[in-house]
Design a protein around this motif. Sequence first.
Motif, PDB file in Angstrom:
ATOM      1  N   GLU A  45       0.839  -1.195   0.000  1.00 60.16           N
ATOM      2  CA  GLU A  45       0.000   0.000   0.000  1.00 60.16           C
ATOM      3  C   GLU A  45       0.879   1.252   0.000  1.00 60.16           C
ATOM      4  N   TRP A  87       0.882   5.125   0.899  1.00 58.16           N
ATOM      5  CA  TRP A  87       0.185   6.095   1.729  1.00 58.16           C
ATOM      6  C   TRP A  87       0.807   7.470   1.549  1.00 58.16           C
ATOM      7  N   HIS A 125      -6.401   7.143   4.024  1.00 54.04           N
ATOM      8  CA  HIS A 125      -6.487   5.825   3.395  1.00 54.04           C
ATOM      9  C   HIS A 125      -5.385   5.716   2.348  1.00 54.04           C
ATOM     10  N   PRO A 126      -4.985   4.501   2.006  1.00 53.15           N
ATOM     11  CA  PRO A 126      -3.930   4.359   0.990  1.00 53.15           C
ATOM     12  C   PRO A 126      -4.371   4.900  -0.352  1.00 53.15           C
TER      13      PRO A 126
END
Length: 500
Positions: A230, A232, A238-239
Amino acid sequence: DRGLFFFIIFIFRFVVCLFVLSLMPKVKVISRNDDEYVRGAKTDVHRAFHNPDPNLHHFERAVEYTRTLNSVKMDNIFARPFVGSLEGHKDGVFCLKRHPSKLSVMLSGSCDGEIKVWNLSYQKEVYSYPDAHPNGFVRGLAITPDAEHFISCGDDKMIKIWRLKDDSHIQAIQHAEDEDVDHYIREGLSLFERTGEKALTTFIGTKQFSSIDHRRDSDQFAVCAGENVEIWSHERAHPIKEYNWGLDSLTSVRFNPVETSLFASSGLDRGVVFYDIRTASSQPLKKVILKMRSNAICWNPMQAFQIVFGNEDSRSYIFDIRNLDQAVSVHRDHVGAVLDVDFSPTGAEFVTGSYDRTIRIFPTDQASSREVYHTRRMQRIFGVLFSADSRFVISASDDTNMRVWKADRSAAVGIRHDRETKKTNYHKRLQERFGHLPEIRRIANHRHIPKPILFARRQAQESYQAKQVRLENRANNSGPERAAELIQHTRKKMIVAVED
């Protein structure tokens, strides 16, 4: 006249003196400048004059060989690689991170969720975050490009951004008087040590995080969340992007320090996946699958296309991402799984920490390690790290201790005289010149190794040689195509597949 007579006599005598002087031998007087050979003080060393003409030194090679032999022996005698230990954690130390701009600052995360900031100059703890991740391991640490904050992730499914409170403490110590510094060292820096700092920002994920790394030139960072990678941002809850290739969990992710848009991850499916954050799609670029999994990866900071894998088969492999069909080099000496790797800032060598409780330093162009460090009380090596000046190596182990080692085991620590530096460089050049000779090579390569590791290494070598003999016998009794399949190059044997 009388005056003319005396003048003629004078001229005659002058001519006779010149004639006599011309018949006498000539004497040349030696003249020296006192500044060139006289000492300015009693503590100075007498200057030695040397004529480099090789015709005057018939035994030069024999003399230099003797000097090389003596210097190699003295290096072994005065080898003291261990510098000190950093004590303070209550559980095994799992991850390390060096400061991007300060030589003496380092971060560590332990298995009980505690994070500490250290001053390597004084080998003391500067700051502590005792409840950073109270419900599990601290799996990864990353420092932001501005060096004012750092990010941590752990088993509690949280990513936290902290203020890196080290500048004021370090500057206060560096600008203090000598008496104050001694007082701070005796008191364990208690005047500056604080705890209880709260995280500035907390991101909550859906899965446990196993690794984190920050991009060098932006506010983006990558984390391993289960089987996904992910991406970020500091400003998003949120990613902003997710990558997936496979169903097994990922263990490590690293951004390329040169080509900052590239990053790679390794997982339990024995694969190492390469990504480019500039692509619009969420599909990775390539994946190389080895016979055993890679526990750690690290990019070469000086060569953008080189990456090293620390593998479960006790070996380390350097790959060029432009050609993943074979490894650039294979480095073997460990007898246990390689748990962590880190490149030197010079890019000329890397350090590995293994399950066999040893630390080894490998030159990138040599298959065998040049140094091996171990202690009786040191347990499994979870993390290794080169200092920013490449002079020291820091190791984190399961026995709650971090240890500082010299990268060059016989190097002097402290201020050295210019004459001593020249002598050391001269001995190094001699060792490079005569290092191929058997006696010097034997002494220079000798290392004291624990008996279990020594016996395991011999057993592994015997097994490897026996396997090679069996393969050669099978190849000699097979067809050309089958023989080519059996006898593969060592740099290709561990590769199972390369997927696009």
